[in-house]
Enzyme design. Sequence first.
Site, PDB file in Angstrom:
ATOM      1  N   ARG A 291       0.900  -1.175   0.043  1.00 36.22           N
ATOM      2  CA  ARG A 291      -0.074   0.067   0.097  1.00 36.22           C
ATOM      3  C   ARG A 291       0.890   1.366   0.036  1.00 36.22           C
ATOM      4  O   ARG A 291       2.087   1.096   0.101  1.00 36.22           O
ATOM      5  CB  ARG A 291      -0.897  -0.044   1.176  1.00 36.22           C
ATOM      6  CG  ARG A 291      -0.275  -0.583   2.540  1.00 36.22           C
ATOM      7  CD  ARG A 291      -0.259   0.401   3.723  1.00 36.22           C
ATOM      8  NE  ARG A 291      -0.209   1.521   3.576  1.00 36.22           N
ATOM      9  CZ  ARG A 291       0.947   2.173   3.686  1.00 36.22           C
ATOM     10  NH1 ARG A 291       2.088   1.547   4.015  1.00 36.22           N
ATOM     11  NH2 ARG A 291       0.938   3.512   3.472  1.00 36.22           N
ATOM     12  N   GLY A 292       0.352   2.434  -0.310  1.00 38.20           N
ATOM     13  CA  GLY A 292       1.207   3.650  -0.355  1.00 38.20           C
ATOM     14  C   GLY A 292       1.117   3.727  -1.871  1.00 38.20           C
ATOM     15  O   GLY A 292       1.431   3.143  -2.924  1.00 38.20           O
ATOM     16  N   ALA A 293       0.847   5.048  -2.162  1.00 38.10           N
ATOM     17  CA  ALA A 293       0.638   5.340  -3.729  1.00 38.10           C
ATOM     18  C   ALA A 293       2.034   5.151  -4.575  1.00 38.10           C
ATOM     19  O   ALA A 293       1.824   4.230  -5.559  1.00 38.10           O
ATOM     20  CB  ALA A 293       0.387   6.844  -3.832  1.00 38.10           C
TER      21      ALA A 293
ATOM     22  N   ARG B 282      -7.603  -0.395  -7.174  1.00 45.36           N
ATOM     23  CA  ARG B 282      -7.892   0.749  -6.075  1.00 45.36           C
ATOM     24  C   ARG B 282      -7.994   1.993  -6.767  1.00 45.36           C
ATOM     25  O   ARG B 282      -7.172   2.269  -8.014  1.00 45.36           O
ATOM     26  CB  ARG B 282      -6.801   0.797  -5.152  1.00 45.36           C
ATOM     27  CG  ARG B 282      -6.723  -0.266  -4.274  1.00 45.36           C
ATOM     28  CD  ARG B 282      -5.487  -0.267  -3.015  1.00 45.36           C
ATOM     29  NE  ARG B 282      -6.235   0.590  -2.024  1.00 45.36           N
ATOM     30  CZ  ARG B 282      -5.697   1.215  -1.032  1.00 45.36           C
ATOM     31  NH1 ARG B 282      -4.652   0.780  -0.768  1.00 45.36           N
ATOM     32  NH2 ARG B 282      -6.379   1.928  -0.013  1.00 45.36           N
TER      33      ARG B 282
ATOM     34  N   GLN C  58      -2.268   2.181  10.069  1.00 44.07           N
ATOM     35  CA  GLN C  58      -0.990   2.519   9.433  1.00 44.07           C
ATOM     36  C   GLN C  58       0.289   3.241  10.287  1.00 44.07           C
ATOM     37  O   GLN C  58       1.401   2.955  10.055  1.00 44.07           O
ATOM     38  CB  GLN C  58      -0.828   3.210   8.166  1.00 44.07           C
ATOM     39  CG  GLN C  58      -1.802   2.161   7.061  1.00 44.07           C
ATOM     40  CD  GLN C  58      -3.261   2.824   6.850  1.00 44.07           C
ATOM     41  OE1 GLN C  58      -3.925   3.049   7.906  1.00 44.07           O
ATOM     42  NE2 GLN C  58      -3.776   2.678   5.758  1.00 44.07           N
TER      43      GLN C  58
ATOM     44  N   ASP D 176      -1.781  10.588  -2.002  1.00 45.16           N
ATOM     45  CA  ASP D 176      -2.153   9.481  -2.916  1.00 45.16           C
ATOM     46  C   ASP D 176      -2.586  10.077  -4.386  1.00 45.16           C
ATOM     47  O   ASP D 176      -2.503   9.593  -5.462  1.00 45.16           O
ATOM     48  CB  ASP D 176      -3.445   8.804  -2.494  1.00 45.16           C
ATOM     49  CG  ASP D 176      -2.903   7.909  -1.318  1.00 45.16           C
ATOM     50  OD1 ASP D 176      -2.501   6.764  -1.820  1.00 45.16           O
ATOM     51  OD2 ASP D 176      -2.689   7.959  -0.218  1.00 45.16           O
TER      52      ASP D 176
ATOM     53  N   ASN E  24      -5.201  12.328   0.587  1.00 44.72           N
ATOM     54  CA  ASN E  24      -4.402  11.417   1.522  1.00 44.72           C
ATOM     55  C   ASN E  24      -5.448  10.653   2.435  1.00 44.72           C
ATOM     56  O   ASN E  24      -6.498  10.870   2.447  1.00 44.72           O
ATOM     57  CB  ASN E  24      -3.496  12.283   2.374  1.00 44.72           C
ATOM     58  CG  ASN E  24      -2.333  11.282   2.794  1.00 44.72           C
ATOM     59  OD1 ASN E  24      -1.712  10.576   2.130  1.00 44.72           O
ATOM     60  ND2 ASN E  24      -1.940  11.616   4.212  1.00 44.72           N
ATOM     61  N   LYS E  25      -4.522   9.596   3.240  1.00 43.82           N
ATOM     62  CA  LYS E  25      -5.283   8.869   4.184  1.00 43.82           C
ATOM     63  C   LYS E  25      -6.377   9.583   4.808  1.00 43.82           C
ATOM     64  O   LYS E  25      -6.325  10.721   5.352  1.00 43.82           O
ATOM     65  CB  LYS E  25      -4.439   7.992   5.010  1.00 43.82           C
ATOM     66  CG  LYS E  25      -4.786   7.089   5.934  1.00 43.82           C
ATOM     67  CD  LYS E  25      -5.833   6.121   5.236  1.00 43.82           C
ATOM     68  CE  LYS E  25      -5.052   5.375   4.003  1.00 43.82           C
ATOM     69  NZ  LYS E  25      -5.801   4.417   3.136  1.00 43.82           N
TER      70      LYS E  25
END
Length: 352
Positions: free
Chosen positions: A45-47, A88, A195, A236, A246-247
Amino acid sequence: MIKTLEWTEQGVRFIDQTKLPTEEVYLLCKTHQEVADAIRNMVVRGAPAIGVAAAMGIALGARNSKSKELSDFRKEFDVFCETQRVTRPTAVNLFWAIQRMREKFESLTHLPVQQIRDGLVKEAQTMYLEDIAANQAMGKNGAVLMPPSGGVLTHCNAGALATAGYGTALGVIRAAVEAGKKISVYADETRPFLQGSRLTAWELAKDNIPVTVITDNMAGHVMKERKVDCVVVGADRIAANGDTANKIGTYMVAVLAKQHKIPFYVAAPISTIDLSLSSGEQIPIEERDAREVTHVRDQQLAPDGVAVHNFAFDVTPNELIAAIITDRGVARSPYKESLKSFVTGASASASQ
């Protein structure tokens, strides 16, 4: 350096982020579908990491293909790309990586199919190395914005685990520490997937960078108590005007930082900037399984049948962002001009 993902002769190897911090387990994906599943299920995960993983998934499909004719191989290649595309929706790096692999494919169509396969594998490996280099450049660009000493708050995980290596927001923190700055980090736990507490704290502890985990609803308090000198987060997707996805929870942190007159920085590579979107209102926001909210692994936290929202991201308006740290420099308002200049390769005067 943490090996988030890597290309091997056997397949694409990932550290399984769903098992951290209690288990350091690695998963080997031998097919393009397995890579797509790893992205969808948050093994990776993570862009930036998602982008590189998708490129490697496409390359793995190409390498495994038995097609001998270009027409047949092209049909398979389209399937490899589509399989990654639907994993995603929010992180633009995913779509950037797929487009880059498509462009590479087209540039090689005059060659025999085996050489196209080899070229696609090489391109994915190049993207991996480029991402690490971009993160290191970003770290250097952002380190000067960090305080000589004091507290830095971050939300979610924008470290080596979210990239091919080194990290975006945590890359900035790492570079500042390497430059001799005495920084301690406050890591929001980042519900519901945790996270911050699971991943960011794990990374920083491994690097011996002081880190304190706080609950998400504690951020305002630690700011009020003057324990935080600045905030730095990843991204992201960044729209042309600087609005940043972002998250989930990032917007709340940005509002709190503004209230307490604390600079709020975003760190992201050029590949995260989406000039095709004029504002954050156009960014698609992923909503994930309600079980991520109602349960922590197998432990149920909420009553059966209760309604749940599980938006994975939110959008922080550009006016709350003091600067956007990229691998090509530090962009400041007006972001429509500064971000465009970096993406198009114009003069780096926007960083001044």
